[in-house]
Scaffold this active site. Structure first.
Site, PDB file in Angstrom:
ATOM      1  N   SER A 138       0.193  36.444  58.008  1.00 47.55           N
ATOM      2  CA  SER A 138       1.611  36.617  58.301  1.00 47.55           C
ATOM      3  C   SER A 138       2.404  35.775  57.314  1.00 47.55           C
ATOM      4  O   SER A 138       1.861  34.831  56.710  1.00 47.55           O
ATOM      5  CB  SER A 138       1.912  36.163  59.735  1.00 47.55           C
ATOM      6  OG  SER A 138       3.306  36.052  59.959  1.00 47.55           O
ATOM      7  N   TYR A 151       0.936  30.001  66.726  1.00 50.44           N
ATOM      8  CA  TYR A 151       0.688  31.220  65.946  1.00 50.44           C
ATOM      9  C   TYR A 151       0.696  30.892  64.456  1.00 50.44           C
ATOM     10  O   TYR A 151      -0.210  31.293  63.708  1.00 50.44           O
ATOM     11  CB  TYR A 151       1.749  32.258  66.272  1.00 50.44           C
ATOM     12  CG  TYR A 151       1.662  33.525  65.456  1.00 50.44           C
ATOM     13  CD1 TYR A 151       0.632  34.435  65.664  1.00 50.44           C
ATOM     14  CD2 TYR A 151       2.623  33.822  64.488  1.00 50.44           C
ATOM     15  CE1 TYR A 151       0.553  35.606  64.922  1.00 50.44           C
ATOM     16  CE2 TYR A 151       2.553  34.991  63.747  1.00 50.44           C
ATOM     17  CZ  TYR A 151       1.512  35.878  63.969  1.00 50.44           C
ATOM     18  OH  TYR A 151       1.454  37.030  63.233  1.00 50.44           O
TER      19      TYR A 151
END
Length: 261
Positions: A138, A151
């Site tokens: 990401s 995350y």
């Protein structure tokens, strides 16, 4: 891609599902995995050529089972040429409010699951003359933002681990590609874990208006074909990587006040 064996995790939705369709059209033999067996079969039957698609359900959070799943995957076609680690789960919760169990779950699914599967298939790849390992990270694997502490940590861990691994296996014809998507229109925010571990259940506006998963998948396929080491995919949000590198203080100040959704 004829006769190439591609194993895709997170294949029942989002980017993983879109990658299944792309590689199926290219003629690859596919192994598709996620927790949801029914959705995997939906994806399989949606493909134009479902004959060369094998469904192998697995749960990335159940790390103790993953080495066995890798052995099972290798037995299907005798080898794995490309492993695409697309399975993962996002987060929407402040660090001080998120319980440890939720943070550990994020690390297990996003980091340890990917690391364990990759290590398990590497000996087979090396024995067969090489292969590709792909990690869907990401943009927050390059910089952290609000509501995504664990995350972001799990994605940062992927970069550290697989950059190191790349340097160890480069001479064995193993290529490692790290994909950093920005806002892609998937269900990732619906399933994102809140502070107590329950799904958020709503779609973030930036995600809703993001790049289509199909377009993202096409770029991933090209990046893997070209043996790219790291690729950023999305809209103007990808400029954040360069912004942070060149103007770290300004970028930090921006994140303090920006409404990141």
């Amino acid at each position: 891609m004829n006769n190439k064996v591609v194993w895709i995790t997170g294949a029942s939705s989002g980017i993983g599902e879109a990658l299944v369709y792309e590689y199926n059209k290219a003629g690859a033999k596919l192994i598709i995995s996620s927790r949801n067996r029914d959705e995997l079969y939906r994806v399989k039957t949606t493909c134009k050529n479902p004959v060369n698609i094998h469904v192998l359900p697995l749960d990335l959070e159940n790390t103790a089972s993953l080495s066995g799943k890798a052995e099972e995957a290798i037995r299907i076609y005798g080898r794995i040429d490309i492993l695409i680690n697309s399975g993962g789960i996002s987060q929407r919760g402040l660090a001080l409010e998120t319980d440890l169990e939720t943070e550990q779950r994020l690390m297990n699914v996003n980091f340890w699951g990917t690391a364990i599967l990759s290590k398990a298939v590497l000996p087979n790849m090396i024995a067969n003359g090489g292969g590709n390992i792909v990690c869907v990270s990401s943009l927050v694997g390059k910089f952290g933002t609000r509501m995504r502490s664990a995350y972001s940590a799990s994605k940062h861990a992927l970069h550290g681990y697989f950059d190191s691994l790349r340097s160890e296996v480069y001479d064995k014809n193993i290529n490692i590609t790290i994909i950093c998507p920005g806002f892609i229109k998937t269900k990732v925010t619906l399933n994102a874990l809140t502070a107590d571990g329950t799904p958020q259940g709503t779609m973030d506006s930036a995600q809703e208006n993001g790049m289509l998963a199909e377009d993202c998948a096409k770029q991933i396929v090209q990046a893997v074909k070209a043996n790219k080491e790291e690729v950023y995919i999305g809209g103007k949000e990808v400029k954040g990587v360069l912004f942070k590198r060149l103007f770290p203080l300004r970028f930090s100040k921006y994140l303090r006040t920006a409404k990141v959704t």
